[in-house]
Design an enzyme around this catalytic site. Structure first.
Site, mmCIF file in Angstrom:
data_model
loop_
_atom_site.group_PDB
_atom_site.id
_atom_site.type_symbol
_atom_site.label_atom_id
_atom_site.label_comp_id
_atom_site.label_asym_id
_atom_site.label_seq_id
_atom_site.Cartn_x
_atom_site.Cartn_y
_atom_site.Cartn_z
ATOM 1 N N SER A 529 -27.374 5.867 -30.197
ATOM 2 C CA SER A 529 -28.340 5.188 -30.338
ATOM 3 C C SER A 529 -28.890 4.445 -29.048
ATOM 4 O O SER A 529 -27.886 4.800 -28.015
ATOM 5 C CB SER A 529 -29.233 5.192 -31.503
ATOM 6 O OG SER A 529 -30.699 4.395 -31.221
ATOM 7 N N HIS A 642 -29.991 11.605 -37.320
ATOM 8 C CA HIS A 642 -29.898 9.481 -36.244
ATOM 9 C C HIS A 642 -28.672 8.546 -37.636
ATOM 10 O O HIS A 642 -28.337 8.062 -37.242
ATOM 11 C CB HIS A 642 -30.576 9.476 -36.495
ATOM 12 C CG HIS A 642 -30.522 8.415 -34.539
ATOM 13 N ND1 HIS A 642 -30.344 8.709 -33.740
ATOM 14 C CD2 HIS A 642 -30.891 6.884 -35.095
ATOM 15 C CE1 HIS A 642 -30.455 7.627 -33.079
ATOM 16 N NE2 HIS A 642 -30.909 6.956 -33.650
#
Length: 668
Positions: A529, A642
């Site tokens: 990320s 994610h």
């Protein structure tokens, strides 16, 4: 100093054998319930509910099917209990007698339910569910597997018409027209009643002990589609009258009524520093609606912002009222640890429990003024402890005893150094498995996501795995991390690739100076990320690393603005501008711009259904580097969002770790 190799090294699949504890919940002063989540023989997650009797130290398992069972709550009159279970397909409420027996399913909502609480008389349950505008809650039925497949097949033949900004999210995927509504189930009448109907999400937060009000969070603003406001509202249960508590300037959550129902404590902030704003505690008077700030000069971050990869299942983090309504208990993030704190109604803060580890959840019993604490340590994934009123701490569980006994776990060595512009930076170093003095070892730098999160004193399987594979592992909290005050966490905003880059490079320099066993010619790095962004940025600005793995990363801030579920506001929050305001400025801080400089062999890992950092970010980087004849490889994970590294499909999580280890083994 040489490390013993009597125990075996950690393996890529060890996370599948670790039991993850969550949801400690007092049932009585001598009993509490909890949840164990594990990977079953079908290589899928299951969660089971247990009850621990403190008198005879017995543990009773309440659920046995291979599904997700959680949120166990006993009624106020102690004769009934409910829990949530996915055994029918979606997460539904199941009712069961407190002494056990056959559980009865009481909700069949197609989208499942969430946030259930008992009414104060024990005769009804209030909960949330996604509803379409014209849904009749009395006749809603869960879809069968065949009906779900038919619906999915039909959806594949129809175009998706989008007319709003918030049309997708990493958690839900593409949104439909349903909204979260608050519903009551009357047990005796076997009927449902809908409290809210407005076309907005109504998130039930708490129910007053006297049964007169509930508090929920919602965004009723005219520009709700573009707004990040989350206001608190009081709903009077008899009249259904709704009163607004907050002023549409911020985002509020985790509100709790005092035990006398006269006051509400709530967490929130007004975006003073956008997404880097420290959470505050506010006190509201139910009758007068007056608000008071309790956390004015605190440097801690209320809540748990610890980064870890073995925290499956949610737990209470506060705020929770004391037995006499004079104090409030909550978890707070501070300098690499998560502790239990207490404040009075004037904001006088004190630490109730701290031992340089990760308190991931707690339950408070007002009669005994004691707590059940869920604690994770770097060499112990999780256990429960009882903290008595006199601060005596007693361990209650030992669920991963076998793993801890047989696997060699590296003890973190804390480092601290002063950055070139005067900031104190904290981090930790793991020595490799079988460490021997006089020998040189390859090195891996890990960078956390967020960026407003925190590494610290918790169990982290990936970090232990890399140490087991023979690497020195460094993980730090550069500027932008939580745990070090408002100015520090705000320090990365409009500063990406500058101060944070220097913090990380100076951390590597510090370790090379302090630890002679690090081979400066075999340095690697990885991150996910924001940590993936930093990996991409670093390999475009220095060639000191011989291998890098970028995960669920950002490579191009211009396209991120339009493809991420948070892009339309995140670039403004973090960089001060959006695409239309300063495309050149966003391109200047995009790692893709510097692709020609990359000489480090780069492995790109990305989930196909990541809507937070969409896979096109990885695709752009791969195609550009490949077209430039750079050493690069791209691994795509199907059906992964994610959260792949933390709660993704166990088989894909294993494959992800294997690829990381493969790449570093090849180049380091």
């Amino acid at each position: 100093m040489s490390a013993s190799t009597e125990k075996r090294p950690v393996t890529t699949t060890d996370f599948q054998n670790i039991k993850v504890l969550s949801e400690p919940e007092f049932i009585s002063k001598n009993k509490y319930s909890y949840v164990i989540t594990s990977v079953n023989e079908d290589k899928d997650y299951e969660s089971q509910i247990y009850v621990h009797n403190l008198k005879d130290d017995s543990h009773k398992q309440w659920t046995t099917d291979n599904h997700r069972n959680h949120t166990f709550r006993v009624s106020p009159n102690k004769d009934k209990s409910f829990f949530l279970s996915s055994r029918s397909g979606a997460s539904q409420i199941w009712l069961i007698a407190v002494d056990g027996g056959e559980a009865k399913q009481i909700t069949t909502f197609p989208n499942g339910v969430s946030s259930p609480v008992w009414a104060n008389d024990g005769k009804s349950i209030i909960f949330c569910s996604f509803l379409e505008k014209d849904d009749d809650i009395a006749s809603l039925k869960e879809l069968s597997n065949e009906e779900k497949k038919a619906k999915q097949k039909e959806a594949q033949t129809k175009p998706l018409i989008i007319d709003r900004l918030k049309y997708k999210s990493d958690a839900r995927g593409f949104h439909d027209q349903s909204t979260v509504q608050i519903i009551q189930y009357d047990i005796n009448a076997d009927k449902f009643y809908q409290f809210t109907t407005q076309e907005a999400d109504h998130h039930l937060v708490d129910l007053a002990p006297n049964g007169e009000h509930l508090v929920f969070a919602a965004n009723f603003e005219e520009d709700a589609d573009a707004s990040l406001v989350s206001d608190l509202y009081l709903l009077e249960l008899q009249s259904k009258e709704i009163t607004k508590l907050t002023d549409s300037k911020g985002s509020y959550h985790d509100a709790k009524f005092s035990r006398d129902s006269k006051k509400i404590i709530a967490c929130g902030h007004e975006f003073e520093y956008a997404g880097a704003t420290l959470t505050k505690l506010f006190l509201y008077d139910v009758e007068s609606k007056e608000r008071k700030l309790l956390s004015g000069d605190w440097s801690i971050q209320p809540g748990d912002t610890m980064v870890a990869d073995m925290r499956l299942g949610s737990s209470e983090t506060g705020p929770v009222w004391s037995h006499d309504n004079a104090s409030i208990y909550f978890l707070g993030t501070d300098a690499g640890a998560v502790n239990l704190y207490e404040t009075d109604l004037e904001g006088n803060l004190k630490t109730r429990y701290s031992d340089d580890n990760h308190v991931f959840g707690f339950s408070y019993h007002p009669e005994t003024d004691s707590f059940i604490l869920g604690i994770s340590k770097p060499k112990d994934p999780c256990n429960f402890y009882k903290l008595d009123a006199d601060n005596t701490l007693k361990q209650l569980t030992d669920v991963n005893k076998a793993f801890i006994h047989e696997a060699a776990l590296s003890e973190p060595e804390e480092i601290s150094y002063t950055s070139s512009d005067g900031l104190e930076i904290q981090g930790w170093l793991l020595r490799p498995y079988g460490f021997q003095e006089g020998k040189k070892y390859p090195f891996v730098l890990e960078v956390h996501g967020g960026p407003h999160a925190m590494y610290g004193q918790t169990f982290f399987h990936e970090l232990q795995l890399l140490a087991a594979k023979g690497y020195v592992v460094l993980y730090t909290n550069p500027r932008g991390s939580h745990g070090y005050g408002q100015e520090f966490v705000n320090g990365v905003r409009e500063n990406y690739g500058k101060g944070d880059y220097r913090d990380l490079m100076e951390a590597v320099d510090y370790c090379l100076e302090q630890y002679s066993f690090i081979d400066e010619n075999r340095l690697g790095m990885t991150g996910g990320s924001y940590g993936g962004f930093m990996t991409n940025w670093i390999v475009g600005h220095t060639n000191r690393f011989k291998a890098a793995v970028t995960q669920r990363s950002i490579s191009n801030w211009l396209s991120f603005y339009g493809v991420s579920d948070i892009g339309f506001f995140f670039t403004k929050w973090e960089h001060g501008v959006n695409l239309l305001e300063d495309p050149t400025g966003l391109w200047d801080i995009s790692p893709l711009k510097y692709a020609e400089n990359v000489e480090t062999p780069l492995l790109i890992l990305h989930g196909e259904k990541d809507y937070r950092c969409p896979i096109e970010q990885g695709e752009q980087l791969f195609i550009t580097l490949k077209h430039l004849n750079k050493e690069v490889e791209f691994v795509r994970f199907p059906d992964a969002n994610h959260e792949l590294s933390r709660s993704g499909n166990p088989s894909l999580r294993t494959a992800r770790l294997e690829n990381i280890c493969r790449w570093f083994n090849k180049y380091l």
